[in-house]
Design a protein around this motif. Structure first.
Motif, PDB file in Angstrom:
ATOM      1  N   PRO A 141      78.632  18.934  73.410  1.00 34.86           N
ATOM      2  CA  PRO A 141      78.224  20.281  73.788  1.00 34.86           C
ATOM      3  C   PRO A 141      77.693  21.123  72.640  1.00 34.86           C
ATOM      4  CG  PRO A 141      80.481  19.841  74.484  1.00 34.86           C
ATOM      5  CD  PRO A 141      80.027  18.671  73.702  1.00 34.86           C
ATOM      6  N   GLY A 142      78.058  20.834  71.421  1.00 35.47           N
ATOM      7  CA  GLY A 142      77.598  21.646  70.303  1.00 35.47           C
ATOM      8  C   GLY A 142      78.488  22.856  70.106  1.00 35.47           C
ATOM      9  N   ARG A 143      78.273  23.528  69.006  1.00 34.73           N
ATOM     10  CA  ARG A 143      79.149  24.650  68.654  1.00 34.73           C
ATOM     11  C   ARG A 143      78.442  25.996  68.759  1.00 34.73           C
ATOM     12  NH1 ARG A 143      83.746  22.445  66.918  1.00 34.73           N
ATOM     13  NH2 ARG A 143      83.692  20.488  65.805  1.00 34.73           N
ATOM     14  N   GLY A 144      77.225  26.011  69.284  1.00 38.99           N
ATOM     15  CA  GLY A 144      76.492  27.267  69.375  1.00 38.99           C
ATOM     16  C   GLY A 144      77.084  28.193  70.409  1.00 38.99           C
ATOM     17  N   ARG A 145      76.590  29.408  70.411  1.00 37.17           N
ATOM     18  CA  ARG A 145      77.089  30.397  71.369  1.00 37.17           C
ATOM     19  C   ARG A 145      76.222  30.460  72.625  1.00 37.17           C
ATOM     20  NH1 ARG A 145      80.295  35.045  68.867  1.00 37.17           N
ATOM     21  NH2 ARG A 145      80.978  34.126  66.923  1.00 37.17           N
ATOM     22  N   GLY A 146      75.148  29.682  72.660  1.00 35.45           N
ATOM     23  CA  GLY A 146      74.269  29.699  73.820  1.00 35.45           C
ATOM     24  C   GLY A 146      74.937  29.097  75.041  1.00 35.45           C
ATOM     25  N   ALA A 147      74.364  29.375  76.182  1.00 36.10           N
ATOM     26  CA  ALA A 147      74.878  28.842  77.441  1.00 36.10           C
ATOM     27  C   ALA A 147      74.756  27.322  77.452  1.00 36.10           C
ATOM     28  CB  ALA A 147      74.101  29.439  78.612  1.00 36.10           C
ATOM     29  N   LEU A 148      75.585  26.701  78.250  1.00 38.21           N
ATOM     30  CA  LEU A 148      75.585  25.258  78.409  1.00 38.21           C
ATOM     31  C   LEU A 148      75.458  24.965  79.885  1.00 38.21           C
ATOM     32  CD1 LEU A 148      75.995  22.526  76.990  1.00 38.21           C
ATOM     33  CD2 LEU A 148      78.455  22.835  77.327  1.00 38.21           C
ATOM     34  N   ILE A 149      74.447  24.194  80.247  1.00 42.47           N
ATOM     35  CA  ILE A 149      74.220  23.825  81.642  1.00 42.47           C
ATOM     36  C   ILE A 149      74.578  22.357  81.778  1.00 42.47           C
ATOM     37  CG2 ILE A 149      72.517  23.598  83.479  1.00 42.47           C
ATOM     38  CD1 ILE A 149      70.976  25.904  82.098  1.00 42.47           C
ATOM     39  N   LEU A 150      75.606  22.049  82.578  1.00 44.12           N
ATOM     40  CA  LEU A 150      76.090  20.694  82.768  1.00 44.12           C
ATOM     41  C   LEU A 150      75.653  20.193  84.138  1.00 44.12           C
ATOM     42  CD1 LEU A 150      79.740  21.313  81.504  1.00 44.12           C
ATOM     43  CD2 LEU A 150      77.808  20.409  80.199  1.00 44.12           C
ATOM     44  N   ILE A 151      75.044  19.003  84.166  1.00 44.36           N
ATOM     45  CA  ILE A 151      74.540  18.448  85.417  1.00 44.36           C
ATOM     46  C   ILE A 151      75.059  17.030  85.565  1.00 44.36           C
ATOM     47  CG2 ILE A 151      72.482  17.823  86.731  1.00 44.36           C
ATOM     48  CD1 ILE A 151      70.988  19.988  85.106  1.00 44.36           C
ATOM     49  N   ALA A 170      66.572  31.503  76.980  1.00 43.83           N
ATOM     50  CA  ALA A 170      67.456  32.213  76.059  1.00 43.83           C
ATOM     51  C   ALA A 170      68.218  31.269  75.125  1.00 43.83           C
ATOM     52  CB  ALA A 170      68.446  33.074  76.854  1.00 43.83           C
ATOM     53  N   GLY A 171      67.929  29.956  75.218  1.00 47.56           N
ATOM     54  CA  GLY A 171      68.540  29.015  74.287  1.00 47.56           C
ATOM     55  C   GLY A 171      69.583  28.098  74.861  1.00 47.56           C
ATOM     56  N   ALA A 172      69.802  28.110  76.172  1.00 45.48           N
ATOM     57  CA  ALA A 172      70.814  27.239  76.772  1.00 45.48           C
ATOM     58  C   ALA A 172      70.505  25.775  76.494  1.00 45.48           C
ATOM     59  CB  ALA A 172      70.892  27.461  78.285  1.00 45.48           C
ATOM     60  N   ARG A 173      71.532  24.986  76.413  1.00 48.90           N
ATOM     61  CA  ARG A 173      71.427  23.546  76.223  1.00 48.90           C
ATOM     62  C   ARG A 173      71.763  22.888  77.547  1.00 48.90           C
ATOM     63  NH1 ARG A 173      74.876  19.516  72.879  1.00 48.90           N
ATOM     64  NH2 ARG A 173      73.283  18.049  72.239  1.00 48.90           N
ATOM     65  N   VAL A 174      71.020  21.822  77.908  1.00 44.27           N
ATOM     66  CA  VAL A 174      71.206  21.120  79.168  1.00 44.27           C
ATOM     67  C   VAL A 174      71.765  19.736  78.868  1.00 44.27           C
ATOM     68  CG1 VAL A 174      70.070  20.236  81.246  1.00 44.27           C
ATOM     69  CG2 VAL A 174      69.263  22.367  80.202  1.00 44.27           C
ATOM     70  N   MET A 175      72.853  19.375  79.548  1.00 43.91           N
ATOM     71  CA  MET A 175      73.458  18.048  79.400  1.00 43.91           C
ATOM     72  C   MET A 175      73.491  17.397  80.778  1.00 43.91           C
ATOM     73  SD  MET A 175      76.579  18.909  76.790  1.00 43.91           S
ATOM     74  CE  MET A 175      76.870  17.194  76.347  1.00 43.91           C
ATOM     75  N   VAL A 176      72.920  16.185  80.868  1.00 52.96           N
ATOM     76  CA  VAL A 176      72.839  15.455  82.130  1.00 52.96           C
ATOM     77  C   VAL A 176      73.612  14.153  81.976  1.00 52.96           C
ATOM     78  CG1 VAL A 176      71.296  14.385  83.818  1.00 52.96           C
ATOM     79  CG2 VAL A 176      70.563  16.438  82.589  1.00 52.96           C
ATOM     80  N   CYS A 177      74.498  13.867  82.917  1.00 50.83           N
ATOM     81  CA  CYS A 177      75.284  12.638  82.865  1.00 50.83           C
ATOM     82  C   CYS A 177      75.305  12.018  84.254  1.00 50.83           C
ATOM     83  CB  CYS A 177      76.703  12.931  82.396  1.00 50.83           C
ATOM     84  SG  CYS A 177      77.700  11.462  82.151  1.00 50.83           S
ATOM     85  N   GLY A 178      74.918  10.734  84.333  1.00 52.34           N
ATOM     86  CA  GLY A 178      74.938  10.042  85.618  1.00 52.34           C
ATOM     87  C   GLY A 178      73.920   8.933  85.656  1.00 52.34           C
ATOM     88  N   LEU A 198      62.346  20.367  75.420  1.00 46.61           N
ATOM     89  CA  LEU A 198      63.762  20.645  75.205  1.00 46.61           C
ATOM     90  C   LEU A 198      64.449  19.467  74.511  1.00 46.61           C
ATOM     91  CD1 LEU A 198      64.746  22.376  78.572  1.00 46.61           C
ATOM     92  CD2 LEU A 198      64.242  23.456  76.374  1.00 46.61           C
ATOM     93  N   LYS A 199      64.070  18.241  74.892  1.00 45.89           N
ATOM     94  CA  LYS A 199      64.630  17.052  74.222  1.00 45.89           C
ATOM     95  C   LYS A 199      64.275  17.067  72.741  1.00 45.89           C
ATOM     96  CE  LYS A 199      64.907  13.728  77.984  1.00 45.89           C
ATOM     97  NZ  LYS A 199      64.441  12.443  78.522  1.00 45.89           N
ATOM     98  N   ALA A 200      63.020  17.374  72.440  1.00 46.93           N
ATOM     99  CA  ALA A 200      62.578  17.404  71.042  1.00 46.93           C
ATOM    100  C   ALA A 200      63.341  18.458  70.237  1.00 46.93           C
ATOM    101  CB  ALA A 200      61.068  17.670  70.969  1.00 46.93           C
ATOM    102  N   GLU A 201      63.755  19.538  70.893  1.00 43.24           N
ATOM    103  CA  GLU A 201      64.516  20.601  70.238  1.00 43.24           C
ATOM    104  C   GLU A 201      66.015  20.317  70.220  1.00 43.24           C
ATOM    105  OE1 GLU A 201      63.526  24.104  72.463  1.00 43.24           O
ATOM    106  OE2 GLU A 201      61.461  24.167  71.700  1.00 43.24           O
ATOM    107  N   GLY A 202      66.432  19.202  70.832  1.00 50.83           N
ATOM    108  CA  GLY A 202      67.858  18.883  70.902  1.00 50.83           C
ATOM    109  C   GLY A 202      68.624  19.702  71.916  1.00 50.83           C
TER     110      GLY A 202
END
Length: 167
Positions: free
Chosen positions: A86-96, A122-130, A156-160
């Motif tokens: 998930p990372g340690r940033g303060r941005g939102a995290l979108i879990l899918i 706004a900088g949210a990170r997206v994590m997809v698992c499945g 977004l992938k290129a930006e991590g």
């Protein structure tokens, strides 16, 4: 009490290799030559190893795992998965992820697509698992949601900020 101290060590996670939720456990099924990788749903500090297994018809490893009785063991190893954290940033995290509860969530996303795009801008990170098919569908839906903002899943992938743990 020797047994009590071992229990306390287990509850504290002592005696386990270092691992975190999102790392992988490779399980070598009996009679198999190739380990199957599963994402860990627990971390070392939990004091146990937890995975989610769906029994596949004829599945060598999933059949063995779902038939395990208390006290039985499997041959396994832990593999770090540093790109899926998930990372340690303060941005939102979108879990899918996929599962039986995904139906209503899909409806929510369709009705709050603008909010998903806003959070990502706004900088949210997206994590997809499945599964691969689900992940492809997610990427396609996000491409549609993000197009008006000039963003793509590839960017977004290129930006991590878009990571996948797919099988």
């Amino acid at each position: 009490m020797p047994g009590g101290s071992r229990l306390w060590q287990r509850l504290r996670g002592a005696g386990f290799a270092r691992f975190a939720a999102g790392d992988l456990i490779g399980i070598l099924p009996a009679g198999g030559a190739v380990p199957r990788l599963y994402s860990l749903a627990s971390g070392r500090g939990d004091g146990f190893v937890e995975i989610v297994v769906k029994k596949h018809p004829g599945g060598l490893c999933s059949g063995q795992l779902t038939a395990l009785e208390p006290g039985e063991t499997v041959t396994a190893f832990v593999r770090r998965n540093p790109g899926f954290k998930p990372g340690r940033g303060r941005g939102a995290l979108i879990l899918i992820g996929a599962g039986t509860g995904i139906g209503p969530l899909a409806g929510f996303v369709r009705g709050n697509a603008a909010e998903v795009a806003r959070q990502i801008r706004a900088g949210a990170r997206v994590m997809v698992c499945g599964g691969r098919g689900m992940a492809a569908g997610v990427a396609e839906a996000l491409a549609d949601i993000l197009a008006p903002a000039g963003l793509t899943p590839a960017r977004l992938k290129a930006e991590g900020r878009y990571v996948e743990d797919i099988y």
